[in-house]
Write a protein that holds these residues in place. Structure first.
Motif, PDB file in Angstrom:
ATOM      1  N   ASP A 226      -5.209  -4.914  -6.550  1.00 16.98           N
ATOM      2  CA  ASP A 226      -5.714  -5.536  -5.322  1.00 16.98           C
ATOM      3  C   ASP A 226      -4.902  -6.755  -4.906  1.00 16.98           C
ATOM      4  OD1 ASP A 226      -7.788  -3.680  -5.207  1.00 16.98           O
ATOM      5  OD2 ASP A 226      -9.062  -4.890  -6.515  1.00 16.98           O
ATOM      6  N   LEU A 227      -3.700  -6.880  -5.417  1.00 11.71           N
ATOM      7  CA  LEU A 227      -2.865  -8.036  -5.084  1.00 11.71           C
ATOM      8  C   LEU A 227      -2.487  -8.014  -3.606  1.00 11.71           C
ATOM      9  CD1 LEU A 227      -1.295 -10.487  -6.245  1.00 11.71           C
ATOM     10  CD2 LEU A 227       0.662  -8.940  -6.526  1.00 11.71           C
ATOM     11  N   LEU A 228      -2.695  -9.142  -2.924  1.00  3.55           N
ATOM     12  CA  LEU A 228      -2.327  -9.274  -1.518  1.00  3.55           C
ATOM     13  C   LEU A 228      -0.945  -9.916  -1.436  1.00  3.55           C
ATOM     14  CD1 LEU A 228      -5.727 -10.610  -0.103  1.00  3.55           C
ATOM     15  CD2 LEU A 228      -4.937  -8.241  -0.282  1.00  3.55           C
TER      16      LEU A 228
ATOM     17  N   THR B 291      -2.987 -17.586  -7.258  1.00  2.85           N
ATOM     18  CA  THR B 291      -2.485 -17.612  -5.889  1.00  2.85           C
ATOM     19  C   THR B 291      -1.160 -18.367  -5.907  1.00  2.85           C
ATOM     20  OG1 THR B 291      -4.688 -17.613  -4.902  1.00  2.85           O
ATOM     21  CG2 THR B 291      -2.886 -18.389  -3.522  1.00  2.85           C
TER      22      THR B 291
ATOM     23  N   ASP C 184       0.813  -1.211   0.000  1.00  2.00           N
ATOM     24  CA  ASP C 184       0.000   0.000   0.000  1.00  2.00           C
ATOM     25  C   ASP C 184       0.848   1.263   0.000  1.00  2.00           C
ATOM     26  OD1 ASP C 184      -2.337  -1.496   0.007  1.00  2.00           O
ATOM     27  OD2 ASP C 184      -2.382  -1.612   2.189  1.00  2.00           O
TER      28      ASP C 184
ATOM     29  N   VAL D 157      -1.620 -13.314  -3.503  1.00  2.00           N
ATOM     30  CA  VAL D 157      -3.005 -13.730  -3.729  1.00  2.00           C
ATOM     31  C   VAL D 157      -3.727 -12.626  -4.488  1.00  2.00           C
ATOM     32  CG1 VAL D 157      -5.183 -14.422  -2.655  1.00  2.00           C
ATOM     33  CG2 VAL D 157      -3.000 -15.073  -1.594  1.00  2.00           C
ATOM     34  N   ASP D 158      -4.226 -12.954  -5.669  1.00  2.00           N
ATOM     35  CA  ASP D 158      -5.016 -12.011  -6.449  1.00  2.00           C
ATOM     36  C   ASP D 158      -6.443 -12.017  -5.923  1.00  2.00           C
ATOM     37  OD1 ASP D 158      -5.831 -10.286  -8.522  1.00  2.00           O
ATOM     38  OD2 ASP D 158      -6.569 -12.009  -9.647  1.00  2.00           O
ATOM     39  N   SER D 159      -6.927 -10.847  -5.497  1.00  2.00           N
ATOM     40  CA  SER D 159      -8.259 -10.786  -4.887  1.00  2.00           C
ATOM     41  C   SER D 159      -9.365 -11.090  -5.888  1.00  2.00           C
ATOM     42  CB  SER D 159      -8.482  -9.399  -4.275  1.00  2.00           C
ATOM     43  OG  SER D 159      -8.389  -8.390  -5.263  1.00  2.00           O
ATOM     44  N   HIS D 160      -9.067 -11.042  -7.188  1.00  2.00           N
ATOM     45  CA  HIS D 160     -10.060 -11.392  -8.203  1.00  2.00           C
ATOM     46  C   HIS D 160     -10.069 -12.892  -8.506  1.00  2.00           C
ATOM     47  CE1 HIS D 160     -10.827  -7.169  -9.002  1.00  2.00           C
ATOM     48  NE2 HIS D 160      -9.532  -6.967  -9.116  1.00  2.00           N
ATOM     49  N   GLY D 161      -9.255 -13.655  -7.794  1.00  2.00           N
ATOM     50  CA  GLY D 161      -9.250 -15.099  -7.962  1.00  2.00           C
ATOM     51  C   GLY D 161      -8.518 -15.605  -9.179  1.00  2.00           C
TER      52      GLY D 161
END
Length: 673
Positions: free
Chosen positions: A322-324, A360, A308, A353-357
């Motif tokens: 939105d990548l975690l 991972t 961030d 982890v890609d929040s859009h699925g």
């Protein structure tokens, strides 16, 4: 601000003469008073001191005041104040300053043998000045809540490309201007809400808060600036590097030496944000302030926080806003002549982890080394597990080699997936060079992937069987993915081949796909049973040409599907399949028997089945295997009872056709009357 010193030098002899003479009135006229800080034109000084009085009146007038260092100009200046002499033989005078803009400031001046001091109050802002006789080349300025815009011109002498647009500063500025030595400026300033930018937009700051300590030394042939910033909040942009600064202190240290050709050498570059980001390096800037050479080491001790604060400027344009991220990483960069020369990245237990699925990856460890040099660099990277669109992948290790600007896989890698294997035969990345952008290339093969498992993960109907195929070569350049040679998959005893496949922005906004699809020898019985469409035996072939998807929804194609005329086996179609084809095609039944009699038969023989759709402007132009008056034949029957399904709607709204297909596969079949 040295204009106060010049004013003091002008007034001191006047006051010393006036005091013993007890003059009632004394006048002084000067066409111009110039100092290193500014100029006064058409200056008038009037001193009135009645006989025996303890104080006099000093009136100071000037046609114009110019302070280039503060980008300030005032006209018709009139300052009147009561003049008093102190016990230490100093002189004190304070009063309101009026200009053509009105009364907006209060000025107090104290002139003594030891020092000259002044204090200017403008609303909430104030400027204090002190110049001591023992150190005539040294001036001290104290600032309180000064708008940064007042100092634009002065700051431009330190950084010509910078534009300071908003915010206030406060603190101390010491200016040493000896006649035979370089100018030296030292500051210790508090910053509050500072906004700055460059004309090209590659460097900017907004809402910056903190403390700036600066040491500037300037002479005609060279400049030296040593700056320490302790930032506590705000935003900062430098090309693709975008930082959202925390309230906790972030220490930035930059040392810059100006060269004779207008460029800069930065022997010290340092950034300290706890363990989140630690950076050290050095650089050379050309006359246009562009980076020529750079050596930089970055260490991210907490990627979850760093994402961030510092990484969004790189992740968002690539489609991963939105990548975690968790774990640690470091990066070693070297630029020569404005181009990347060498880079090395180290990864320590990174999870992405890609929040859009979309993907991972867990337990990423190892190194990646890239070089533009001829001598090869060897590295290796591995992950513990991964998934793409919910399809799990086993552990994998990748060995890389790099030389001449290219990073490539040195040996094939096999990854367990869907009870089979995905084999990566080729993987290479070519760095940008000249007018050519970065280029990514890969080749892969799929071996015995379980189609039933794939269907479950993608939410498809429960297909059975396996998938095998190969992508000989694929290229990714300028956010466009192109497959050379196409992709072939073995499904339902036949094959589906994709050619001329091109994807734009595959991970970005509104991705698009274009391709040609060839369908050959598909066994329709297991395929139709999976969809709940009804049973059809035989083999199917056809094509979907000029297919184009936007955001994974079809917007154009030219499709035709037909049964294989050379099929030697049974050709049977169930009543349910007849009803669904009738509904999808928007047609009716023509037969020797009445439609009411059809419900007594479970299936029928057929000679040919075929349906075509050309999608354009959200409308399908429909066709079949032949004409029947105003309609088109979809099913041509054979034997008894003989059926024939004919479509009568040549133009069908695409959403309507999709809803018919959906209803057919969900068992919502029409009733034949």
């Amino acid at each position: 601000m040295r204009i106060f010193s010049g004013l003091g030098k002008l007034l001191i002899p006047v006051l010393l003469i006036a005091a013993p003479l007890q003059a009632k009135v004394l006048h002084l006229r000067a066409a111009q008073l110039s100092t290193g800080a500014g100029n006064l034109t058409q200056l008038q000084v009037d001193l009135a001191w009645p006989d025996g009085a303890e104080r006099g009146t000093l009136r100071f007038r000037a046609e114009q005041l110019d302070l280039p260092a503060m980008a300030y100009q005032a006209k018709n200046i009139d300052w009147t104040c009561p003049l008093e002499r102190g016990a230490d033989k100093s002189w004190h005078c304070g009063g309101t300053v009026r200009t053509s803009a009105g009364a907006g400031a209060t000025l107090s001046v104290a002139i003594a043998t030891a020092a000259t001091t002044a204090h200017l109050q403008i609303g909430k802002s104030s400027i204090g000045y002190e110049s001591r006789t023992a150190a005539p080349d040294l001036s001290r300025i104290d600032l309180q809540q000064i708008p940064i815009a007042w100092l634009k011109a002065y700051l431009a002498t330190l950084w010509p490309q910078g534009s300071w647009t908003q915010g206030t500063i406060g603190g101390r500025i010491d200016i040493a201007a000896p006649a035979n030595a370089p100018l030296r400026v030292q500051t210790d300033l508090a910053l509050d809400g500072i906004n700055l930018e460059t004309p090209d937009g590659l460097l900017a700051g907004a809402g910056l808060k903190g403390r700036m300590q600066l040491d500037f030394r300037g002479q005609p042939a060279a400049r030296h600036i040593d700056t320490t910033l302790t930032l506590r909040g705000g935003e900062f942009l430098a090309q693709s590097f975008y930082a959202v600064l925390p309230a906790s202190p972030v220490a930035v240290h930059v040392v810059a030496d100006g060269t004779g050709n207008g460029g800069w050498r930065l022997p010290v570059l340092s950034w300290r944000d706890g363990s989140v980001l630690v950076a050290d390096g050095k650089a050379t800037l050309d006359a246009n302030a562009a980076i020529s050479d750079l050596d930089l080491v970055l260490s991210f001790g907490d990627l979850a926080t760093a994402r961030d604060r510092y990484l969004s400027g790189f992740l968002a344009p690539a489609g991963f806003s939105d990548l975690l991220l968790t774990g640690k990483s470091s990066l070693d960069l070297h630029l020569r002549g404005g181009s990347l020369s060498d880079a090395a990245a180290h990864m320590d237990q990174i999870n992405a982890v890609d929040s859009h699925g979309r993907f991972t990856f867990a337990g990423i460890d190892g190194d990646l080394r890239w070089t533009r040099q001829a001598e090869a660099r060897i590295s290796a990277l591995q992950w513990g597990s991964g998934a793409i669109y919910g399809i799990g992948m086993g552990p994998a290790r990748f060995a890389f080699g790099s030389s001449n600007g290219q990073l490539q896989l040195t040996a094939p890698v096999t990854v367990a997936m869907l009870d089979g294997n995905l084999r990566l035969d080729d993987l290479r990345w070519q760095a940008p060079a000249g007018d050519k952008g970065a280029r990514f290339q890969f080749g892969m093969a799929m071996q015995d992937l379980n189609l039933n498992s794939l269907s479950q993960r993608l939410g498809w109907p429960p297909f059975t069987g396996s998938i095998g195929g190969k992508i000989p070569a694929a290229h990714f350049e300028n956010n466009v993915l192109t497959l050379d040679g196409g992709l072939t998959m073995n499904v339902f005893g036949g094959s589906v081949a994709l050619s001329d496949l091109v994807m734009e922005r595959p991970f970005g906004v509104a991705p698009t796909l274009s391709a040609n699809v060839a369908i050959k020898d598909i066994d329709m019985e297991p395929m139709t049973s999976v969809f709940g469409f009804g049973s059809i035996t035989g083999r199917l072939g056809g094509h979907i040409n000029e297919l184009r998807l936007v955001d994974w929804s079809p917007v154009a194609f030219d499709a035709r599907l037909e049964t294989d005329a050379a099929w030697k086996g049974k050709r049977r179609i169930s009543q349910r399949a007849v009803q669904n084809i009738t509904n999808v095609g928007g047609g009716g039944l023509l037969a020797g028997l009445q439609a009411q009699v059809l419900k007594f038969f479970k299936d029928f023989g057929y000679e040919r089945i075929g349906l075509a759709c050309k999608l354009s402007d959200n409308t399908c132009r429909m066709d079949g295997i032949g004409s029947a008056g105003d309609g088109y034949i979809i099913v041509a029957g054979a034997g008894l009872p003989r059926i024939e399904v004919v479509g009568f709607q040549r133009r069908v709204d695409w959403p309507t056709l999709v809803s018919r297909l959906k209803a057919a596969t969900q068992g919502q079949t029409p009733v034949i009357k």
